[in-house]
Scaffold this active site. Sequence first.
Site, mmCIF file in Angstrom:
data_model
loop_
_atom_site.group_PDB
_atom_site.id
_atom_site.type_symbol
_atom_site.label_atom_id
_atom_site.label_comp_id
_atom_site.label_asym_id
_atom_site.label_seq_id
_atom_site.Cartn_x
_atom_site.Cartn_y
_atom_site.Cartn_z
ATOM 1 N N CYS A 189 -67.536 48.174 3.736
ATOM 2 C CA CYS A 189 -66.143 47.776 3.973
ATOM 3 C C CYS A 189 -65.243 48.985 4.200
ATOM 4 O O CYS A 189 -64.283 48.921 4.951
ATOM 5 C CB CYS A 189 -65.633 46.963 2.797
ATOM 6 S SG CYS A 189 -65.820 47.806 1.229
ATOM 7 N N GLU A 205 -63.900 43.938 12.999
ATOM 8 C CA GLU A 205 -64.874 44.583 12.106
ATOM 9 C C GLU A 205 -66.277 44.276 12.624
ATOM 10 O O GLU A 205 -66.708 43.122 12.616
ATOM 11 C CB GLU A 205 -64.708 44.040 10.686
ATOM 12 C CG GLU A 205 -65.581 44.771 9.681
ATOM 13 C CD GLU A 205 -65.514 44.172 8.291
ATOM 14 O OE1 GLU A 205 -65.536 42.937 8.151
ATOM 15 O OE2 GLU A 205 -65.460 44.964 7.321
ATOM 16 N N LYS A 250 -72.027 33.804 -8.035
ATOM 17 C CA LYS A 250 -72.698 33.241 -6.858
ATOM 18 C C LYS A 250 -72.953 34.406 -5.907
ATOM 19 O O LYS A 250 -72.050 34.857 -5.199
ATOM 20 C CB LYS A 250 -71.774 32.198 -6.208
ATOM 21 C CG LYS A 250 -72.477 31.086 -5.442
ATOM 22 C CD LYS A 250 -73.365 31.517 -4.315
ATOM 23 C CE LYS A 250 -72.634 31.910 -3.060
ATOM 24 N NZ LYS A 250 -73.511 32.479 -2.013
ATOM 25 N N GLU A 258 -61.436 41.225 -2.123
ATOM 26 C CA GLU A 258 -61.765 42.488 -1.448
ATOM 27 C C GLU A 258 -62.429 42.121 -0.136
ATOM 28 O O GLU A 258 -63.548 41.625 -0.118
ATOM 29 C CB GLU A 258 -62.663 43.331 -2.329
ATOM 30 C CG GLU A 258 -61.838 43.948 -3.416
ATOM 31 C CD GLU A 258 -62.615 44.825 -4.340
ATOM 32 O OE1 GLU A 258 -63.820 44.985 -4.149
ATOM 33 O OE2 GLU A 258 -61.991 45.328 -5.276
#
Length: 512
Positions: free
Chosen positions: A307, A404, A198, A273
């Site tokens: 990331c 973040e 997906k 992750e």
Amino acid sequence: MPDSLPTNEIYLENAKKAERHLERFKGSVLGHFINGKHTPGTSGKVLDNISPIDGRVINQIAAGTAEDIDAAAQAARNAFPEWRDMPATERRRILHKIADLIVSRADEISLLECLDTGQALRFMSKAAIRGAENYRFFADKASEAANGLSMPAAQHMNYSVRSPIGPVGVITPWNTPFMLSTWKIAPALAAGCTVVHKPAEWSPLTAMLLAEITAEAGVPDGVINLVNGLGEDAGKALTEHPDIKAASFVGESATGSAIMKQGADTLKRVHFELGGKNPVIVFEDADLERALDAVVFMIYSLNGERCTSSSRLLVQESIHEEFIKRVAERVRNIQVGHPLDPTTEVGPLIHQRHFDKVKSYFSLATEDGAEITVGGHALDSDGYFIEPTLFTQADNKMRIAQEEIFGPVLTAMTFKDESEALAIANDIGYGLTGYVWTRDAGRGLRMAHGLEAGMIWVNSENNRHLPAPFGGMKASGIGRDGGDYSFDFYMETKNICIAFDTHTVPALGKRP
Ligand code: NAD
């Protein structure tokens, strides 16, 4: 676009080629790929895929439903025994063929990825090739996947073997979507698992190319399946499906937490992750020129939508003023522009929603008492361009230091000594990467061991070595990718214990 479209020849050539590759998607609805066939899906509902460059609709995608996921999961379940039992040498051959096909379509993949994500071609031109390398690496490891350990005991022989866990779900984000998908799917296939993928709804194009390439390379129908759609619909159904034995997820920490809950009823194995707010720590004794290059590269490349970006800069007090001055000079010079222009270093952010989120930190920074030394504005454009931004005078409690932001935005702070650097670096919920710059080997080691993060680089920017473990601690993830670590996730380990027939078997109810 910031000003107007670029006019240099390489851009014009890239734009022409990209337009040709985009032709098949334009004006149509991109459906799913289930059991070796393209299918429009069941809902009839569609989602717009918006261009980050000018806000226009590139194409539409089918909004996948639980029914579509069920069809894909069934296909993956039915295909599993054949794929699992195929000799590893044959799987190896097919995975190498996938790599060959990726290489032969590398231009198409890179150009489409730029248009779909807004990432600059200077970085994306390698994305397909790196994806192919992932396939080659795991192709060559396929025949080791079943390997276990030999653990002899005094009167028994123990040995372990591994077997693929079954059909797995792979859910990927929109930053470098092609490369990240290969990273997840290649080891799953090498292990003998079948896959339902997906991809992110904001960047769906290259995932379909990967599914088509995989099928063309000769995997049996149902080994690779793709369902487009929203995370909260298609993604949720995938993580809840009883035939899907494990969920491999790359994305935000909050989504990871949702997936863990969704997968609880079916006891899903998960690999996460997740996000990061990674420190780069520059000591006064560092090679400052190399440190400067790495600091700027690791936050402003890939639009800061990365990331592993070093989004918190910690500079030792004694060199702070001079070093920040040099960082600021570089940031002012960064070229923002069209992703297909070879001179572009930062392209547009992925989507209006993300653009609004990143921009919201400009006012937050000053409200909290930090300074905006460079940037701090969006560009006047229909696309989602912002100025590369440098926040200074920050402290680690501020939201710009704790959250973040996932854009070309760097938060700089100072520290006095090693112990303060470590305390600031670790005072955060995330733990993906840490970067240390020092010429003192002992200090480098002490910092590397003290930092609470899954990956540490000393005197280097992020440098990926495929056998090495990749992943995060704390809110940055669960599990590791890379080399044998990937097989541990995608496979079950079975221990087999056989007696030498020398031990005494306990006997009950036995009369002498
Ligand atoms: P996201 O979590 O919003 O979405 C990622 C994927 O999850 C998408 O495909 C989305 O549709 C799907 N999803 C959303 N809700 C879901 C649900 N309830 N159930 C199942 N699936 C669902 O993340 P994003 O905004 O696409 O990506 C950016 C994030 O990814 C950042 O936080 C970044 O740090 C992280 N990331 C981490 C790594 C890493 O290796 N640690 C690598 C790349 C990106």
